[in-house]
Design a protein around this motif. Structure first.
Motif, PDB file in Angstrom:
ATOM      1  N   VAL A 128     -36.381  18.627  17.242  1.00 37.62           N
ATOM      2  CA  VAL A 128     -37.128  19.857  17.537  1.00 37.62           C
ATOM      3  C   VAL A 128     -36.234  20.919  18.171  1.00 37.62           C
ATOM      4  N   LEU A 129     -34.994  20.570  18.496  1.00 38.83           N
ATOM      5  CA  LEU A 129     -34.062  21.580  19.001  1.00 38.83           C
ATOM      6  C   LEU A 129     -33.644  22.564  17.907  1.00 38.83           C
ATOM      7  N   ASP A 130     -33.971  22.263  16.652  1.00 35.05           N
ATOM      8  CA  ASP A 130     -33.668  23.210  15.562  1.00 35.05           C
ATOM      9  C   ASP A 130     -34.258  24.578  15.865  1.00 35.05           C
ATOM     10  N   GLY A 131     -35.531  24.599  16.262  1.00 35.61           N
ATOM     11  CA  GLY A 131     -36.183  25.871  16.552  1.00 35.61           C
ATOM     12  C   GLY A 131     -35.549  26.577  17.731  1.00 35.61           C
ATOM     13  N   TYR A 132     -35.112  25.812  18.718  1.00 38.09           N
ATOM     14  CA  TYR A 132     -34.478  26.406  19.892  1.00 38.09           C
ATOM     15  C   TYR A 132     -33.187  27.117  19.506  1.00 38.09           C
ATOM     16  N   PHE A 133     -32.372  26.475  18.656  1.00 44.19           N
ATOM     17  CA  PHE A 133     -31.091  27.056  18.271  1.00 44.19           C
ATOM     18  C   PHE A 133     -31.243  28.161  17.237  1.00 44.19           C
ATOM     19  N   SER A 134     -32.059  27.925  16.225  1.00 47.42           N
ATOM     20  CA  SER A 134     -32.118  28.880  15.120  1.00 47.42           C
ATOM     21  C   SER A 134     -33.057  30.055  15.379  1.00 47.42           C
ATOM     22  N   LEU A 135     -34.060  29.865  16.242  1.00 42.32           N
ATOM     23  CA  LEU A 135     -35.045  30.918  16.463  1.00 42.32           C
ATOM     24  C   LEU A 135     -34.959  31.544  17.853  1.00 42.32           C
ATOM     25  N   TYR A 136     -34.790  30.700  18.864  1.00 40.86           N
ATOM     26  CA  TYR A 136     -34.908  31.208  20.233  1.00 40.86           C
ATOM     27  C   TYR A 136     -33.596  31.752  20.791  1.00 40.86           C
ATOM     28  N   LEU A 137     -32.540  30.940  20.770  1.00 37.72           N
ATOM     29  CA  LEU A 137     -31.288  31.373  21.397  1.00 37.72           C
ATOM     30  C   LEU A 137     -30.725  32.669  20.806  1.00 37.72           C
ATOM     31  N   PRO A 138     -30.678  32.831  19.447  1.00 39.07           N
ATOM     32  CA  PRO A 138     -30.167  34.114  18.920  1.00 39.07           C
ATOM     33  C   PRO A 138     -30.981  35.309  19.422  1.00 39.07           C
ATOM     34  N   GLN A 139     -32.305  35.148  19.479  1.00 38.69           N
ATOM     35  CA  GLN A 139     -33.144  36.241  19.964  1.00 38.69           C
ATOM     36  C   GLN A 139     -32.974  36.455  21.463  1.00 38.69           C
ATOM     37  N   LEU A 140     -32.633  35.381  22.175  1.00 36.74           N
ATOM     38  CA  LEU A 140     -32.416  35.512  23.606  1.00 36.74           C
ATOM     39  C   LEU A 140     -31.251  36.457  23.896  1.00 36.74           C
ATOM     40  N   PHE A 141     -30.170  36.319  23.155  1.00 39.16           N
ATOM     41  CA  PHE A 141     -29.019  37.187  23.389  1.00 39.16           C
ATOM     42  C   PHE A 141     -29.282  38.600  22.867  1.00 39.16           C
ATOM     43  N   LEU A 142     -29.979  38.700  21.738  1.00 37.88           N
ATOM     44  CA  LEU A 142     -30.342  40.031  21.254  1.00 37.88           C
ATOM     45  C   LEU A 142     -31.269  40.727  22.246  1.00 37.88           C
ATOM     46  N   ALA A 143     -32.196  39.948  22.841  1.00 35.08           N
ATOM     47  CA  ALA A 143     -33.124  40.534  23.812  1.00 35.08           C
ATOM     48  C   ALA A 143     -32.413  40.977  25.079  1.00 35.08           C
ATOM     49  N   ALA A 144     -31.290  40.353  25.384  1.00 35.49           N
ATOM     50  CA  ALA A 144     -30.547  40.746  26.577  1.00 35.49           C
ATOM     51  C   ALA A 144     -29.604  41.915  26.310  1.00 35.49           C
ATOM     52  N   ILE A 145     -29.137  42.073  25.070  1.00 32.01           N
ATOM     53  CA  ILE A 145     -28.122  43.091  24.762  1.00 32.01           C
ATOM     54  C   ILE A 145     -28.737  44.351  24.165  1.00 32.01           C
ATOM     55  N   VAL A 146     -29.590  44.173  23.139  1.00 27.65           N
ATOM     56  CA  VAL A 146     -30.094  45.322  22.388  1.00 27.65           C
ATOM     57  C   VAL A 146     -30.878  46.307  23.259  1.00 27.65           C
ATOM     58  N   PRO A 147     -31.854  45.875  24.080  1.00 27.76           N
ATOM     59  CA  PRO A 147     -32.594  46.865  24.883  1.00 27.76           C
ATOM     60  C   PRO A 147     -31.694  47.687  25.799  1.00 27.76           C
ATOM     61  N   VAL A 148     -30.685  47.045  26.400  1.00 19.82           N
ATOM     62  CA  VAL A 148     -29.791  47.782  27.291  1.00 19.82           C
ATOM     63  C   VAL A 148     -29.017  48.847  26.529  1.00 19.82           C
ATOM     64  N   VAL A 149     -28.470  48.453  25.376  1.00 20.21           N
ATOM     65  CA  VAL A 149     -27.702  49.406  24.562  1.00 20.21           C
ATOM     66  C   VAL A 149     -28.607  50.538  24.087  1.00 20.21           C
ATOM     67  N   VAL A 150     -29.829  50.204  23.659  1.00 21.14           N
ATOM     68  CA  VAL A 150     -30.756  51.226  23.160  1.00 21.14           C
ATOM     69  C   VAL A 150     -31.147  52.190  24.285  1.00 21.14           C
ATOM     70  N   ILE A 151     -31.453  51.673  25.461  1.00 16.08           N
ATOM     71  CA  ILE A 151     -31.836  52.549  26.586  1.00 16.08           C
ATOM     72  C   ILE A 151     -30.700  53.499  26.933  1.00 16.08           C
ATOM     73  N   VAL A 152     -29.475  52.983  26.981  1.00 14.49           N
ATOM     74  CA  VAL A 152     -28.327  53.844  27.289  1.00 14.49           C
ATOM     75  C   VAL A 152     -28.170  54.914  26.223  1.00 14.49           C
ATOM     76  N   ALA A 153     -28.324  54.514  24.939  1.00 11.48           N
ATOM     77  CA  ALA A 153     -28.170  55.477  23.847  1.00 11.48           C
ATOM     78  C   ALA A 153     -29.254  56.548  23.894  1.00 11.48           C
ATOM     79  N   VAL A 154     -30.510  56.135  24.162  1.00  8.40           N
ATOM     80  CA  VAL A 154     -31.610  57.109  24.214  1.00  8.40           C
ATOM     81  C   VAL A 154     -31.467  58.015  25.434  1.00  8.40           C
ATOM     82  N   LEU A 155     -31.053  57.451  26.544  1.00  2.00           N
ATOM     83  CA  LEU A 155     -30.862  58.265  27.754  1.00  2.00           C
ATOM     84  C   LEU A 155     -29.821  59.356  27.545  1.00  2.00           C
ATOM     85  N   SER A 156     -28.823  59.064  26.732  1.00  2.00           N
ATOM     86  CA  SER A 156     -27.779  60.067  26.488  1.00  2.00           C
ATOM     87  C   SER A 156     -28.317  61.282  25.746  1.00  2.00           C
ATOM     88  N   GLY A 157     -29.411  61.122  24.978  1.00  2.00           N
ATOM     89  CA  GLY A 157     -29.957  62.239  24.229  1.00  2.00           C
ATOM     90  C   GLY A 157     -31.271  62.753  24.771  1.00  2.00           C
TER      91      GLY A 157
END
Length: 552
Positions: A128-157
């Motif tokens: 059952v760790l398949d779901g953790y690796f293939s579904l959760y962990l990739p989204q975990l890092f995207l959830a930590a990186i993408v919002p920060v980058v997007v907020i900084v980019a939107v704040l600049s404009g």
């Protein structure tokens, strides 16, 4: 539940590489998201405000196409890395678990875990760790990186849109934490129910003949049905919470994006914001919430996987009894075995199985241990085998403490024939070769001859290559015992431990087994647990054990 358990990095080293790859791919994805939004906003603004033709927009359109393709490639690479890392991490965890289980079988903790629970952990529990690796962990890092980058980019404009995003995005992790507390408890109950179902089902299958004889098979079927229904109810309850949490997260994200859109629309109508910046912020706003929404939707896969992983970690981290390291093993054929004040108590029992047992086994002697059932004869053999650590007293081989010796090296100097030898679903030759893996066909056949089993094996269609069923199905009780003796003959070890090797056999078969044992015992030190007179008669000396008196 912790998003990433540090123990996963320790026991599944493939996770470390996956983390680096995920961070790198997540960072590139965030940059590509910003680039895509900017190119899309620029193309639309130039086309509708600047009046540019398609030919004039060729360069930004090509750049936009490249970015879109690059995002698709990154998504494919992330999925590939997740699947491969999941397979490697599961393999490493399963290997660590299977390597740990034999050690548990030699420690007191072995009674604390049922076979069905360990089998479930080694199979579905790790899968059952398949779901953790293939579904959760990739989204975990995207959830930590993408919002920060997007907020900084939107704040600049557009600082207003950026502020709205910065205030509303943290609401999603907050709701996820609240829902996660409930989901975690439900997942624990679900996995506990599944473990109970697996253990109970294995017990029923193993004891089905006994249950049928006593008319209890149908009652056990009812019990299994009740546990199955409990598992179904728990699983449905967990899914209900998961779907409800997804609805809440989607609602929060939708309201936040709507707030950004309304604020942009009002300022765009009043001329306080240009079209390019407005489109840039509008395109990026949903992208900021998308990884968090997916993370919440995949939380169920994470919770189930980590609930199972924590049970695996519990097995791996079960404390081990200290083991010796000395490899210069004294020869039991020329050194006495001295047992001094030995005491052993099993887990969960207040009274010891052995208390203050002292005796000496001289080199080359055959010693018979006798006494009523429950007096600790088999426990004493288990201690000599190194499968149990004593609570008190000591065992010496010559002048060396048994506790100081490397267990594997010590066991290589002895042969063991238990009361009910375990035979595997393999050929007769392979079962005999448990005594010595590298033995040739001639040596295996010689061991069968010495054990008196050669005539029986010769009459089989495939001879020594005949495949046995589970637990030696296809051989009689006496033949299974002879096969265990053949292992001991092939082992050719100086110390021989026998635990009631003729129990349950008829008189004629017993006499044949005793003759084989007499041949095996020549030139060896033998410790023999015996009840039957024929076995006691072959001993040089008899030592009686008495049951430990239970305090009133």
């Amino acid at each position: 539940m912790r998003a990433l358990d540090p123990r996963l990095l320790r026991y599944a080293r493939a996770t470390r590489t996956f983390l680096f790859v995920s961070v790198a791919l997540g960072s590139l994805s965030a940059l590509l998201i910003v680039a895509q939004a900017w190119l899309l906003a620029d193309v639309v603004a130039r086309a509708f405000i600047g009046g540019r033709s398609l030919a004039q927009l060729r360069t930004p359109l090509i750049a936009l196409l490249v970015v879109v393709v690059a995002r698709a490639v990154l998504a494919w690479a992330a999925e590939l890395a997740a699947n491969r890392s999941s397979a490697r991490a599961k393999s490493q965890l399963r290997t660590a678990l299977l390597e740990r289980v034999p050690a548990l079988c030699t420690e007191r903790s072995r009674e604390q875990r049922r076979t069905g629970e360990l089998a479930l952990l080694a199979t579905r529990g790790i899968d059952v760790l398949d779901g953790y690796f293939s579904l959760y962990l990739p989204q975990l890092f995207l959830a930590a990186i993408v919002p920060v980058v997007v907020i900084v980019a939107v704040l600049s404009g557009d600082w207003i849109s950026g502020a709205i995003l910065a205030l509303t995005i943290p609401l999603i992790p907050l709701f996820m934490a609240l829902v996660g507390a409930s989901t975690r408890a439900r997942m624990d109950r679900q996995f506990q129910t599944l473990e109970r179902l697996a253990g109970h089902f294995l017990d029923v299958v193993a004891g089905l003949p006994t249950l049928k004889v006593f008319g209890r098979a149908r009652a056990q079927a009812v019990a299994i049905r009740e546990i199955t229904e409990r598992y179904r109810t728990t699983a449905i309850s967990t899914l209900r919470v998961t779907f409800l949490s997804s609805l809440i997260l989607e609602l929060v994200a939708t309201i936040a994006v709507a707030l950004v859109a309304v604020a942009i629309g009002l300022r765009l109508m009043n001329g306080h914001l240009d079209l390019r910046t407005a489109l840039f912020a509008l395109v990026l706003a949903p992208e900021a919430f998308l990884p968090l929404r997916r993370l919440g939707a995949n939380y169920h896969a994470s919770a189930e996987g980590m609930a199972a992983a924590e049970r695996v970690f519990a097995v791996l981290e079960t404390p081990s009894a200290p083991a010796g390291t000395r490899t210069d093993i004294p020869d039991p054929a020329v050194c006495d075995l001295t047992i001094d004040g030995l005491g052993v108590t099993y887990p969960g029992r207040s009274e010891p199985a052995l208390a203050d047992v002292s005796l000496t086994v001289s080199a080359g002697e055959t010693l018979a241990l006798v006494g009523p059932s429950g007096c600790g004869k088999s426990t004493l053999l288990s201690t000599l085998l190194g499968l149990l650590s004593p609570d008190a007293g000591s065992i010496r081989v010559g002048e060396v403490e048994l506790a100081e010796l490397d267990p594997e090296e010590w066991r290589s100097r002895l042969a063991w024939v238990p009361q009910r030898p375990h035979l595997f679903n393999a050929s007769i030759a392979d079962n005999v070769r448990l005594g010595r893996r590298e033995a040739s066909e001639e040596e295996v056949w010689g061991a069968l001859v010495d054990a008196g089993l050669a005539d029986v094996v010769a009459d089989l269609p495939a001879g020594p290559d005949t495949i046995l069923g589970d637990r030696g199905a296809g051989l009689s009780a006496g033949e299974r015992q002879r096969l265990a003796l053949a292992r001991a003959f092939l082992r050719d070890a100086p110390l021989l431990l026998l635990d009631e090797p003729t129990a349950g056999l008829d008189g004629h078969t017993e006499q044949e087994i005793v003759r084989s044992i007499c041949g095996l015992a020549r030139g060896r030190t033998v410790v023999l647990v015996a009840h039957r007179p024929a076995l006691v008669a072959m001993a040089d000396r008899v030592h009686s054990l008495v049951p430990v008196e239970v305090a009133a």
